[in-house]
Design a protein around this motif. Structure first.
Motif, PDB file in Angstrom:
ATOM      1  N   LYS A   1       0.448  -1.414   0.108  1.00 42.05           N
ATOM      2  CA  LYS A   1       0.456   0.159   0.005  1.00 42.05           C
ATOM      3  C   LYS A   1       0.639   1.213   0.363  1.00 42.05           C
ATOM      4  N   ILE A   2       0.669   2.092  -0.572  1.00 40.32           N
ATOM      5  CA  ILE A   2       1.578   3.509  -1.559  1.00 40.32           C
ATOM      6  C   ILE A   2       0.796   4.443  -0.237  1.00 40.32           C
ATOM      7  N   LEU A   3       0.774   4.918   0.805  1.00 39.83           N
ATOM      8  CA  LEU A   3      -0.218   5.625   2.107  1.00 39.83           C
ATOM      9  C   LEU A   3       0.508   7.275   1.697  1.00 39.83           C
TER      10      LEU A   3
ATOM     11  N   GLN B   1       3.218  12.794   2.640  1.00 34.68           N
ATOM     12  CA  GLN B   1       5.316  12.314   2.530  1.00 34.68           C
ATOM     13  C   GLN B   1       4.745  11.137   2.253  1.00 34.68           C
ATOM     14  N   ALA B   2       6.044  10.602   1.681  1.00 38.25           N
ATOM     15  CA  ALA B   2       6.374   9.424   1.382  1.00 38.25           C
ATOM     16  C   ALA B   2       5.858   8.395   1.944  1.00 38.25           C
ATOM     17  N   GLN B   3       5.292   7.015   2.216  1.00 40.62           N
ATOM     18  CA  GLN B   3       4.946   6.503   2.996  1.00 40.62           C
ATOM     19  C   GLN B   3       4.099   5.312   2.536  1.00 40.62           C
ATOM     20  N   VAL B   4       5.459   4.142   2.674  1.00 42.52           N
ATOM     21  CA  VAL B   4       4.603   2.344   2.152  1.00 42.52           C
ATOM     22  C   VAL B   4       4.589   1.607   3.427  1.00 42.52           C
TER      23      VAL B   4
ATOM     24  N   ILE C   1      -2.261   6.784   8.999  1.00 44.69           N
ATOM     25  CA  ILE C   1      -2.919   5.349   9.387  1.00 44.69           C
ATOM     26  C   ILE C   1      -4.666   5.124   9.290  1.00 44.69           C
ATOM     27  N   GLU C   2      -5.290   6.364   9.693  1.00 44.97           N
ATOM     28  CA  GLU C   2      -6.142   6.837   9.986  1.00 44.97           C
ATOM     29  C   GLU C   2      -7.512   6.856   8.397  1.00 44.97           C
ATOM     30  N   SER C   3      -6.541   7.208   7.527  1.00 41.98           N
ATOM     31  CA  SER C   3      -7.160   6.863   6.442  1.00 41.98           C
ATOM     32  C   SER C   3      -7.281   4.936   6.125  1.00 41.98           C
TER      33      SER C   3
ATOM     34  N   ALA D   1       2.925   7.288  -8.835  1.00 40.33           N
ATOM     35  CA  ALA D   1       1.589   6.664  -7.666  1.00 40.33           C
ATOM     36  C   ALA D   1       1.005   8.146  -7.159  1.00 40.33           C
ATOM     37  N   GLU D   2       0.319   7.866  -6.899  1.00 41.57           N
ATOM     38  CA  GLU D   2      -1.109   8.705  -5.417  1.00 41.57           C
ATOM     39  C   GLU D   2      -1.441   7.840  -4.569  1.00 41.57           C
ATOM     40  N   ASP D   3      -1.868   8.884  -3.777  1.00 40.93           N
ATOM     41  CA  ASP D   3      -2.169   8.511  -2.240  1.00 40.93           C
ATOM     42  C   ASP D   3      -2.893   6.975  -1.978  1.00 40.93           C
ATOM     43  N   GLY D   4      -2.849   6.274  -1.218  1.00 42.52           N
ATOM     44  CA  GLY D   4      -4.388   5.135  -1.460  1.00 42.52           C
ATOM     45  C   GLY D   4      -3.912   4.284  -2.188  1.00 42.52           C
TER      46      GLY D   4
END
Ligand SMILES: [Zn+2]
Length: 312
Positions: free
Chosen positions: A4-6, A39-42, A64-66, A304-307
């Motif tokens: 998951k790309i957060l 900001q970048a998070q996987v 995390i909440e999303s 990449a996009e969030d989500g």
């Protein structure tokens, strides 16, 4: 493996709090042809139950909440729980490690980092003591470059995910004192990560790439999905847009465009999915109506996009 790309933006996110560049202005005005990004998070998991973070971004709480998969579940014994078992820290940059402080609250976690990065965080920055107030809170495991390691839960259960790190950058963040820098190993400053799924497929995560060499090309060409440094479109992007600043190269990022950029150097890569992430808010390829966006998409790359999520 579930991936998951957060968050898909570089440090500062998009828009950035103190930035009025054309992209950030247009996004705030509601006229931008593209999406906001954190900001970048996987996050990765082999079973969709136990998750490991690649980096820990300053936006982690909202990320995390999303993401319902990362929400805590109450048990008969306790209301305190997290599906997040640990994090792999590839460098000591503030936008890559600040989120670790948000994961305090006495929650057991596994942290994987080179000895150099661990010394910067755990020995030089006293706030990180909050992660080690009790036994069995944060358990550090040292990453040795080139050696395979398994991601284990804080209880020692094997997640089935295998990782291997390669050295990408040799520069430590500016907040690390000169004296401390002389004691650290240069090759441990910034890593790329290869993650092997139980299915045998490989994810390559390279969010900060200062130069493209043969080792990187070999690793990237073996990957089934490549998540690659898309920070800047051009080397002088910040200087042109802000009127001052450093070049992409000086900041440790090979730009996307130009004959020596990543788009040209990775053009012949035999990798099923090539995805740019860690994208700075100034990058013109964020604008889906731009020539730069279409150049990327026509070249077979994704942005990449969030989500986003995928299975490997
Ligand atoms: Zn901006």
């Amino acid at each position: 493996m579930h991936v998951k790309i957060l968050g898909s933006a570089a440090g500062g996110g998009f828009p950035q709090w103190n930035c009025a560049c054309p992209n950030c202005r247009s996004l705030r005005a509601g006229t931008f042809h593209g999406k906001a990004r954190t900001q970048a998070q996987v996050a990765i998991s082999s079973d969709a139950e136990r998750w490991f973070l690649l980096g820990t971004s300053p936006d982690l709480r909202a990320q995390i909440e999303s993401t319902p998969e990362l929400h805590p579940r109450a048990t008969d014994e306790s209301t305190r729980h997290s599906p997040i078992c640990g994090a792999v820290l590839l460098n000591a940059d503030i936008d890559h490690v600040l989120g670790l402080l948000l994961l305090r609250e006495l929650q057991p976690l596994s942290a994987y980092a080179t000895l150099s990065v661990r010394r910067i965080l755990a020995e030089d920055n006293s706030m990180f003591v909050m992660l080690q107030r009790v036994d069995d809170q944060l358990k550090w495991t040292e990453i040795a470059i080139g050696e395979t390691f398994s991601l284990l839960t804080p209880l020692g259960e094997d997640s089935g995910l295998r990782c291997r790190a390669l050295s990408l950058g040799r520069h430590y963040p500016a907040y690390v004192s000169r004296r401390r820098q002389t004691e650290l190993i240069r090759q441990e400053a910034s890593l790329g990560l290869i993650v092997e799924s139980p299915s045998g497929k490989w994810l390559a995560y390279m969010p900060a790439v200062p130069q493209i060499d043969d080792v990187l090309l070999k690793e990237a060409s073996s990957a089934d999905v490549l998540l690659f440094d898309g920070t800047f479109w051009s080397d002088d992007e910040l200087i042109r847009i802000q009127g001052s600043g450093q070049t992409a190269e000086e900041m440790g990022h090979v730009p996307v465009s130009s004959p020596t950029g990543s788009l040209a150097q990775l053009a012949h890569l035999k990798c099923p999915r090539k995805i740019y992430m860690h994208i700075n808010n100034t990058n013109p390829m964020l604008d889906e109506s731009s020539a730069e966006y279409h150049e990327i998409r026509d070249a077979g790359w994704e942005i990449a996009e969030d989500g986003w999520q995928f299975e490997l």
